[in-house]
Write an enzyme that holds these catalytic residues in place. Sequence first.
Site, mmCIF file in Angstrom:
data_model
loop_
_atom_site.group_PDB
_atom_site.id
_atom_site.type_symbol
_atom_site.label_atom_id
_atom_site.label_comp_id
_atom_site.label_asym_id
_atom_site.label_seq_id
_atom_site.Cartn_x
_atom_site.Cartn_y
_atom_site.Cartn_z
ATOM 1 N N CYS A 42 23.728 -8.262 -3.740
ATOM 2 C CA CYS A 42 24.272 -9.578 -3.420
ATOM 3 C C CYS A 42 24.323 -10.451 -4.672
ATOM 4 O O CYS A 42 23.497 -10.308 -5.574
ATOM 5 C CB CYS A 42 23.414 -10.251 -2.348
ATOM 6 S SG CYS A 42 24.050 -11.852 -1.780
ATOM 7 N N ASP A 44 23.490 -13.418 -4.847
ATOM 8 C CA ASP A 44 22.433 -14.430 -4.760
ATOM 9 C C ASP A 44 21.624 -14.484 -6.060
ATOM 10 O O ASP A 44 21.135 -13.455 -6.542
ATOM 11 C CB ASP A 44 21.516 -14.112 -3.585
ATOM 12 C CG ASP A 44 20.609 -15.276 -3.216
ATOM 13 O OD1 ASP A 44 19.797 -15.692 -4.075
ATOM 14 O OD2 ASP A 44 20.691 -15.760 -2.072
ATOM 15 N N ARG A 46 18.779 -15.420 -6.637
ATOM 16 C CA ARG A 46 17.348 -15.135 -6.490
ATOM 17 C C ARG A 46 17.041 -13.647 -6.494
ATOM 18 O O ARG A 46 15.877 -13.256 -6.357
ATOM 19 C CB ARG A 46 16.837 -15.763 -5.187
ATOM 20 C CG ARG A 46 16.979 -17.270 -5.120
ATOM 21 C CD ARG A 46 16.739 -17.783 -3.711
ATOM 22 N NE ARG A 46 17.778 -17.316 -2.786
ATOM 23 C CZ ARG A 46 17.798 -17.580 -1.480
ATOM 24 N NH1 ARG A 46 16.822 -18.314 -0.954
ATOM 25 N NH2 ARG A 46 18.777 -17.122 -0.717
ATOM 26 N N HIS A 98 19.292 -8.376 0.933
ATOM 27 C CA HIS A 98 18.052 -9.150 0.891
ATOM 28 C C HIS A 98 17.925 -9.982 2.157
ATOM 29 O O HIS A 98 18.924 -10.383 2.767
ATOM 30 C CB HIS A 98 17.994 -10.052 -0.355
ATOM 31 C CG HIS A 98 19.017 -11.146 -0.375
ATOM 32 N ND1 HIS A 98 18.750 -12.425 0.064
ATOM 33 C CD2 HIS A 98 20.314 -11.158 -0.782
ATOM 34 C CE1 HIS A 98 19.828 -13.173 -0.076
ATOM 35 N NE2 HIS A 98 20.795 -12.427 -0.591
ATOM 36 N N CYS A 101 19.831 -13.752 3.576
ATOM 37 C CA CYS A 101 21.137 -13.806 2.902
ATOM 38 C C CYS A 101 22.017 -14.879 3.549
ATOM 39 O O CYS A 101 22.285 -14.838 4.759
ATOM 40 C CB CYS A 101 21.821 -12.450 2.980
ATOM 41 S SG CYS A 101 23.450 -12.383 2.211
#
Length: 214
Positions: A42, A44, A46, A98, A101
């Site tokens: 992803c 993302d 993080r 994750h 999400c």
Amino acid sequence: MCSLDGLFTNNRAWANQRVADDPEFFTRLAGQQAPRYLWIGCSDSRVPANEIVGLLPGELFVHRNVANLVVHTDLNCLSVIQFAVDMLKVKHVIVCGHYGCSGVQAALGGKRIGLSDNWLRHVQDVREKHESLLARIQDSPSRLAKLCELNVIEQVVNVAQTTVMREARERGQELTVHGWIYGLKDGFLRDLNISIANDQEIIPAYQSALAKLG
């Protein structure tokens, strides 16, 4: 206007520290790229792929998009897979989602967020496919976590069914697709019990992974 000078400062500090720790680091890095793994994850911020598996630059080939999707009409993702498999000769393709999400959450709740709705339609398809399982989960966080897991499993199958992977297996290339998920709250990776190394394993591995999810 916001200055980005701090990023250049960080970069120089990082590069200098690399050389201090290993004077030949950049010489080796510039000389070759030989990763054993392709990571499809992803976007993302993080979930930094290299860091969470403890690998250095050059050891992990990475493709990231919103909700870690593998769509058979996405030439970007397919090109990355083809380059990794045919040119770099990776041995493992890891699809890693994750928990928490935002893309999956939007698809689960039917939230409209704009242009990305078209992309997240693929996650909605996963939601609808497994509606009976998701409907049995009462609390929203657990339902979201389950859809994050289901989405990874579906994307593993999508990778395994690409023409790139099929052709690689036909010529005898050693290649396995895996499904993992990352926990933002504890930093741990979890194996979703799906690994596919040949065409005959696709359906049994998929069914087994779903059964273990309950």
